[in-house]
Scaffold this active site. Structure first.
Site, PDB file in Angstrom:
ATOM      1  N   ASP A 137       0.787  -1.227   0.000  1.00  0.00           N
ATOM      2  CA  ASP A 137       0.000   0.000   0.000  1.00  0.00           C
ATOM      3  C   ASP A 137       0.821   1.280   0.000  1.00  0.00           C
ATOM      4  O   ASP A 137       0.266   2.358   0.209  1.00  0.00           O
ATOM      5  CB  ASP A 137      -0.941   0.015   1.204  1.00  0.00           C
ATOM      6  CG  ASP A 137      -0.203  -0.044   2.540  1.00  0.00           C
ATOM      7  OD1 ASP A 137       1.016  -0.338   2.527  1.00  0.00           O
ATOM      8  OD2 ASP A 137      -0.843   0.197   3.580  1.00  0.00           O
ATOM      9  N   GLU A 138       2.128   1.201  -0.243  1.00  0.00           N
ATOM     10  CA  GLU A 138       2.890   2.444  -0.229  1.00  0.00           C
ATOM     11  C   GLU A 138       4.115   2.362  -1.123  1.00  0.00           C
ATOM     12  O   GLU A 138       4.655   1.290  -1.390  1.00  0.00           O
ATOM     13  CB  GLU A 138       3.305   2.829   1.193  1.00  0.00           C
ATOM     14  CG  GLU A 138       4.213   1.841   1.874  1.00  0.00           C
ATOM     15  CD  GLU A 138       4.647   2.325   3.255  1.00  0.00           C
ATOM     16  OE1 GLU A 138       4.907   3.542   3.424  1.00  0.00           O
ATOM     17  OE2 GLU A 138       4.725   1.484   4.162  1.00  0.00           O
TER      18      GLU A 138
END
Length: 364
Positions: free
Chosen positions: A112-113
């Site tokens: 997610d990053e």
């Protein structure tokens, strides 16, 4: 009228409530409802925790890492869903592919990053473009932080949530961060913050003004000055696009009821060892070390390791090593968790005739 010159920036893209967002794409009828994702999706099953929760669930005090039973008590009307790692991996890859279509450098840090390196005269416009394209192509929202380095950009993305854009640079670092507690810094957790507070260092400003020699004496020659380095808003500013290579892999099982039968323990260990051997072969990696983790009641965790004489993916050899390692554990107490972890051989680094560039060095 002059134009703003181009310069290098670091952006941090953080996908908002990523796992929950992926699930809501598959279950749009659940939008607006408190949703908790974790385990098998059964909140009555003991020893399972939440992987994530929607904002509606968080309003009831539910957060990642919370036991599902506790989440159920806090919000009986919540919808509980099982985790689906392959779906999250696929969604993450789609997002990263969108980013790489732009003239930027992308360093993936997880599902997610990602950190993004860019040269531009308008980082906010770039961030808005990336947000728009990720949303249009994947239907996922993200927050983007802008900074001079990764530390600043990481903190800025948290200020941007949800689905916003925020800039935090050396120009406004002191105004924004000085009065915040030390655990507001990326890399300083609650435990370290308590230790710093015991020495009278409660805020970022106090830590930034601390004597590096005193910090080195109390917290070690590396960590002490590094904490001050962070408090000054400094950090790494290089985006590495080389794909991350796993150093190892693990599997573990937490039991609904504690195990006391040695035969059952051995059977579960064999299953886990066989699985990690299969995973290694699927990944095209060879195993060099086997670690067995045992958690007993009351919540005591121990690990033991065995180094293999020859790298292998042979399930029989991995299983034998796991059982040899298990024999070095104290198995007199009931067992609540068994884990098998393996280390892989690492590929040789690429050869180059150039001297390597030095990495960032903590300092005052």
């Amino acid at each position: 009228m002059g134009t703003t010159p181009q310069r290098d920036w670091i952006l941090h893209l953080d996908l908002d409530q990523f796992i929950a967002a992926v699930e809501l794409l598959r279950h749009p009828e659940l939008r607006g409802r408190p949703v908790v994702v974790g385990g098998t999706g059964d909140p009555t099953q003991p020893r399972t925790v939440a992987a994530t929760a929607t904002y509606e669930a968080r309003e009831h005090g539910i957060h990642s890492g919370m036991p599902l039973r506790t989440a159920l008590r806090r919000c009986p009307d919540a919808v509980f869903l099982p985790t689906d790692p392959p779906a999250y991996e696929a969604a993450s890859q789609r997002v990263m592919a969108v980013l790489r279509e732009h003239p930027v450098r992308v360093e993936v840090w997880g599902w997610d990053e990602a950190f993004i390196g860019a040269t531009t005269d308008d980082p906010e416009t770039l961030a808005a473009t990336l947000q728009h394209d990720v949303r249009r192509r994947t239907h996922l929202d993200c927050s983007i932080g802008i900074g001079d380095n990764k530390h600043q950009a990481k903190l800025a993305s948290a200020f941007a949530k949800p689905a916003g854009i925020h800039r935090l640079t050396s120009d406004d670092w002191a105004d924004v961060m000085n009065d915040r507690p030390t655990d507001a810094l990326w890399g300083i957790g609650a435990k370290t913050a308590r230790k710093l507070a015991a020495h009278g260092l409660h805020t970022v400003a106090q830590l930034a003004a601390a004597d590096p020699r005193d910090l080195a004496r109390h917290f070690g020659p590396t960590n002490g000055p590094w904490y001050r380095y962070l408090a000054l808003g400094k950090g790494e500013a290089e985006v590495v696009t080389t794909p991350w290579i796993a150093r190892g892999h693990s599997r573990e099982t937490t039991f609904t009821h504690d195990l006391t039968d040695p035969a059952a323990v051995a059977a579960h260990l064999t299953t886990l060892a066989t699985q990690v051997a299969h995973d290694a072969r699927e990944a095209g990696r060879e195993i060099t070390r086997v670690t067995v983790k045992i958690r007993t009641t009351p919540f005591q965790t121990r690990t033991r390791q065995t180094t293999l004489t020859t790298p292998t993916t042979d399930p029989a050899a991995i299983t034998e090593a796991a059982h040899t390692t298990l024999a070095r554990h104290d198995l007199t107490r009931p067992i609540r968790l068994i884990g098998v972890a393996v280390e892989y051989t690492m590929p040789d680094p690429p050869t180059t005739s150039e001297e390597p560039e030095p990495g960032p060095t903590p300092g005052p």
